[in-house]
Design a protein around this motif. Structure first.
Motif, PDB file in Angstrom:
ATOM      1  N   LEU A   1     -20.632   0.654  -1.715  1.00 53.63           N
ATOM      2  CA  LEU A   1     -19.562   0.760  -0.721  1.00 53.63           C
ATOM      3  C   LEU A   1     -18.262   0.167  -1.242  1.00 53.63           C
ATOM      4  N   ALA A   2     -18.378  -0.879  -2.076  1.00 57.66           N
ATOM      5  CA  ALA A   2     -17.178  -1.499  -2.629  1.00 57.66           C
ATOM      6  C   ALA A   2     -16.451  -0.528  -3.556  1.00 57.66           C
ATOM      7  N   ARG A   3     -17.234   0.382  -4.206  1.00 59.28           N
ATOM      8  CA  ARG A   3     -16.618   1.364  -5.122  1.00 59.28           C
ATOM      9  C   ARG A   3     -16.033   2.555  -4.374  1.00 59.28           C
ATOM     10  N   THR A   4     -16.509   2.769  -3.143  1.00 62.83           N
ATOM     11  CA  THR A   4     -16.043   3.911  -2.357  1.00 62.83           C
ATOM     12  C   THR A   4     -14.719   3.553  -1.695  1.00 62.83           C
ATOM     13  N   ARG A   5     -13.829   4.542  -1.676  1.00 62.38           N
ATOM     14  CA  ARG A   5     -12.548   4.277  -1.028  1.00 62.38           C
ATOM     15  C   ARG A   5     -12.713   4.356   0.483  1.00 62.38           C
ATOM     16  N   THR A   6     -12.641   3.250   1.135  1.00 65.55           N
ATOM     17  CA  THR A   6     -12.676   3.262   2.589  1.00 65.55           C
ATOM     18  C   THR A   6     -11.489   2.453   3.100  1.00 65.55           C
ATOM     19  N   GLU A   7     -11.103   2.705   4.332  1.00 67.77           N
ATOM     20  CA  GLU A   7      -9.911   2.048   4.883  1.00 67.77           C
ATOM     21  C   GLU A   7     -10.109   0.534   4.959  1.00 67.77           C
ATOM     22  N   LEU A   8     -11.310   0.147   5.326  1.00 62.37           N
ATOM     23  CA  LEU A   8     -11.610  -1.278   5.444  1.00 62.37           C
ATOM     24  C   LEU A   8     -12.748  -1.587   4.494  1.00 62.37           C
ATOM     25  N   PRO A   9     -12.853  -2.866   4.046  1.00 63.46           N
ATOM     26  CA  PRO A   9     -13.924  -3.176   3.098  1.00 63.46           C
ATOM     27  C   PRO A   9     -15.313  -2.861   3.664  1.00 63.46           C
ATOM     28  N   PHE A  10     -16.057  -2.065   2.950  1.00 67.42           N
ATOM     29  CA  PHE A  10     -17.458  -1.714   3.244  1.00 67.42           C
ATOM     30  C   PHE A  10     -17.670  -0.821   4.471  1.00 67.42           C
ATOM     31  N   THR A  11     -16.607  -0.434   5.158  1.00 69.41           N
ATOM     32  CA  THR A  11     -16.827   0.366   6.375  1.00 69.41           C
ATOM     33  C   THR A  11     -15.894   1.566   6.416  1.00 69.41           C
ATOM     34  N   GLU A  12     -16.254   2.540   7.244  1.00 73.63           N
ATOM     35  CA  GLU A  12     -15.396   3.708   7.450  1.00 73.63           C
ATOM     36  C   GLU A  12     -14.738   3.571   8.818  1.00 73.63           C
ATOM     37  N   VAL A  13     -13.563   4.193   8.951  1.00 76.08           N
ATOM     38  CA  VAL A  13     -12.889   4.176  10.240  1.00 76.08           C
ATOM     39  C   VAL A  13     -12.823   5.601  10.767  1.00 76.08           C
ATOM     40  N   LYS A  14     -13.312   5.774  11.958  1.00 78.34           N
ATOM     41  CA  LYS A  14     -13.263   7.083  12.603  1.00 78.34           C
ATOM     42  C   LYS A  14     -12.316   6.988  13.785  1.00 78.34           C
ATOM     43  N   TRP A  15     -11.597   8.099  14.025  1.00 79.18           N
ATOM     44  CA  TRP A  15     -10.817   8.144  15.253  1.00 79.18           C
ATOM     45  C   TRP A  15     -11.632   8.877  16.284  1.00 79.18           C
ATOM     46  N   GLU A  16     -11.707   8.284  17.450  1.00 76.83           N
ATOM     47  CA  GLU A  16     -12.492   8.897  18.497  1.00 76.83           C
ATOM     48  C   GLU A  16     -11.627   8.986  19.732  1.00 76.83           C
ATOM     49  N   THR A  17     -11.845  10.035  20.511  1.00 78.40           N
ATOM     50  CA  THR A  17     -11.071  10.177  21.729  1.00 78.40           C
ATOM     51  C   THR A  17     -11.925   9.804  22.922  1.00 78.40           C
ATOM     52  N   SER A  18     -11.445   8.841  23.661  1.00 83.20           N
ATOM     53  CA  SER A  18     -12.171   8.530  24.886  1.00 83.20           C
ATOM     54  C   SER A  18     -11.375   9.073  26.075  1.00 83.20           C
ATOM     55  N   LEU A  19     -12.105   9.580  27.031  1.00 84.80           N
ATOM     56  CA  LEU A  19     -11.484  10.262  28.154  1.00 84.80           C
ATOM     57  C   LEU A  19     -11.568   9.363  29.374  1.00 84.80           C
ATOM     58  N   ASP A  20     -10.421   9.087  29.961  1.00 88.12           N
ATOM     59  CA  ASP A  20     -10.426   8.324  31.212  1.00 88.12           C
ATOM     60  C   ASP A  20     -10.959   9.233  32.314  1.00 88.12           C
ATOM     61  N   ARG A  21     -12.052   8.808  32.948  1.00 85.66           N
ATOM     62  CA  ARG A  21     -12.716   9.714  33.886  1.00 85.66           C
ATOM     63  C   ARG A  21     -11.933   9.903  35.183  1.00 85.66           C
ATOM     64  N   VAL A  22     -10.977   9.010  35.457  1.00 83.16           N
ATOM     65  CA  VAL A  22     -10.180   9.153  36.680  1.00 83.16           C
ATOM     66  C   VAL A  22      -8.952  10.021  36.413  1.00 83.16           C
TER      67      VAL A  22
ATOM     68  N   ALA B   1      -8.255  11.613  33.511  1.00 81.08           N
ATOM     69  CA  ALA B   1      -8.530  12.637  32.507  1.00 81.08           C
ATOM     70  C   ALA B   1      -7.606  12.517  31.288  1.00 81.08           C
ATOM     71  N   ALA B   2      -6.926  11.362  31.166  1.00 80.67           N
ATOM     72  CA  ALA B   2      -6.055  11.153  30.004  1.00 80.67           C
ATOM     73  C   ALA B   2      -6.908  10.819  28.777  1.00 80.67           C
ATOM     74  N   ALA B   3      -6.588  11.449  27.664  1.00 83.83           N
ATOM     75  CA  ALA B   3      -7.334  11.193  26.439  1.00 83.83           C
ATOM     76  C   ALA B   3      -6.654  10.082  25.653  1.00 83.83           C
ATOM     77  N   THR B   4      -7.409   9.039  25.306  1.00 83.79           N
ATOM     78  CA  THR B   4      -6.861   7.956  24.507  1.00 83.79           C
ATOM     79  C   THR B   4      -7.597   7.905  23.171  1.00 83.79           C
ATOM     80  N   PRO B   5      -6.867   8.112  22.070  1.00 81.21           N
ATOM     81  CA  PRO B   5      -7.545   7.983  20.777  1.00 81.21           C
ATOM     82  C   PRO B   5      -7.782   6.511  20.461  1.00 81.21           C
ATOM     83  N   ARG B   6      -8.911   6.210  19.878  1.00 79.75           N
ATOM     84  CA  ARG B   6      -9.144   4.826  19.474  1.00 79.75           C
ATOM     85  C   ARG B   6      -9.889   4.796  18.143  1.00 79.75           C
ATOM     86  N   GLN B   7      -9.724   3.664  17.476  1.00 81.85           N
ATOM     87  CA  GLN B   7     -10.332   3.474  16.164  1.00 81.85           C
ATOM     88  C   GLN B   7     -11.758   2.970  16.318  1.00 81.85           C
TER      89      GLN B   7
END
Ligand SMILES: [Zn+2]
Length: 271
Positions: free
Chosen positions: A141-162, A164-170
């Motif tokens: 993992l140290a040799r792999t290019r990742t945004e943070l050391p040893f981990t990957e960062v995904k963007w995910e969209t969470s939907l406010d159920r009231v 219906a606004a979509a908020t992207p989060r890391q």
């Protein structure tokens, strides 16, 4: 010798060692949030010295316990560190909570996982060690290019159920394929029935493989597999002599040999 004194004599220890394979990315909290969280339900966190992610023993133990509680439909009536757990207790005449020893002895959860500290004198069977990132995985993992050391960062969209606004989060995850090792589960044997109780631990491990570790499990994260498992024993009489049932098993392979393992354990403890 009273009944209780006899019960808490240690007859030996059963060890399950091996590794945890991350099958789908393991969600990890940001250090800022992880610091604010205590108690049982800690997700994967980072070692402050090496920055490497690791699985806290408390997190693994809490998850195994919670899955076993759900399986046996135990009431989760004890508030602890922001989560509710099951515990076998009753009230004395003064209204104080005291251990319910009879319920405890018949419980599938409490003898293995314990009841809250300071409350019970009844012994806990299971110790779960922190599980570090395996050295080979860390180097890969140290040799792999990742945004943070040893981990990957995904963007995910969470939907406010009231609204219906979509908020992207890391979302930070330990990538699939990473191995955490060594895994070490230590199971104290105090009495003959502890060998039968040991099966509940294997059940709990199976429930965890079928569930998830860490956060965001219902959205795909945190599927794990127990690998390279060894089952070994040290008995009180010959504590320095490690006896091995078998090595290098997957959890499924170990569970297939469950009956054989039980017989071996009884023989090893001379029961
Ligand atoms: Zn209980």
């Amino acid at each position: 010798m009273t009944e209780t004194e006899r019960k808490i004599q240690l007859h030996g220890r059963i060890f399950i060692t091996g590794s945890i394979e991350i099958v789908t990315g393991l969600h990890i909290r940001s250090a800022r949030r992880a610091l604010a969280i205590g108690g049982l339900d800690n997700p994967v966190v980072r070692d402050p010295l090496t920055n490497r992610p690791y699985i806290p023993g408390s997190s693994l133990k809490g998850k195994l316990r919670s899955l076993l509680e759900k399986h046996y439909n135990k009431s989760q009536q004890w508030a602890m560190g922001g989560v509710r757990i099951h515990a076998c207790y009753k009230f004395d005449e003064k209204g104080n909570r005291i251990p319910d020893e009879e319920a405890y002895l018949n419980c599938q959860v409490c003898p293995i996982f314990g009841i809250p500290a300071g409350f019970a004198v009844l012994p806990t069977r299971l110790i779960v060690r922190d599980v570090p990132l395996d050295e080979n995985s860390a180097q890969r993992l140290a040799r792999t290019r990742t945004e943070l050391p040893f981990t990957e960062v995904k963007w995910e969209t969470s939907l406010d159920r009231v609204t219906a606004a979509a908020t992207p989060r890391q979302v930070e995850r330990v990538p699939a394929g990473a191995i955490f090792a060594p895994l070490e589960l230590v199971y104290n044997v105090y009495e003959e029935s502890d060998v039968d109780r040991f099966l509940h631990l294997l059940d709990a491990m199976q429930f965890l493989e079928d569930d998830y570790l860490g956060g965001l499990g219902t959205r795909g994260s945190g599927k794990i597999a127990f690998q390279e498992l060894s089952l070994t024993v040290r008995t009180r009489e010959r504590y320095l002599e490690e006896k091995t049932f078998e090595k290098g098993l997957s959890l499924r392979e170990l569970i297939v040999k469950e009956e054989e393992a039980m017989n071996w354990l009884r023989q090893t403890f001379s029961w």
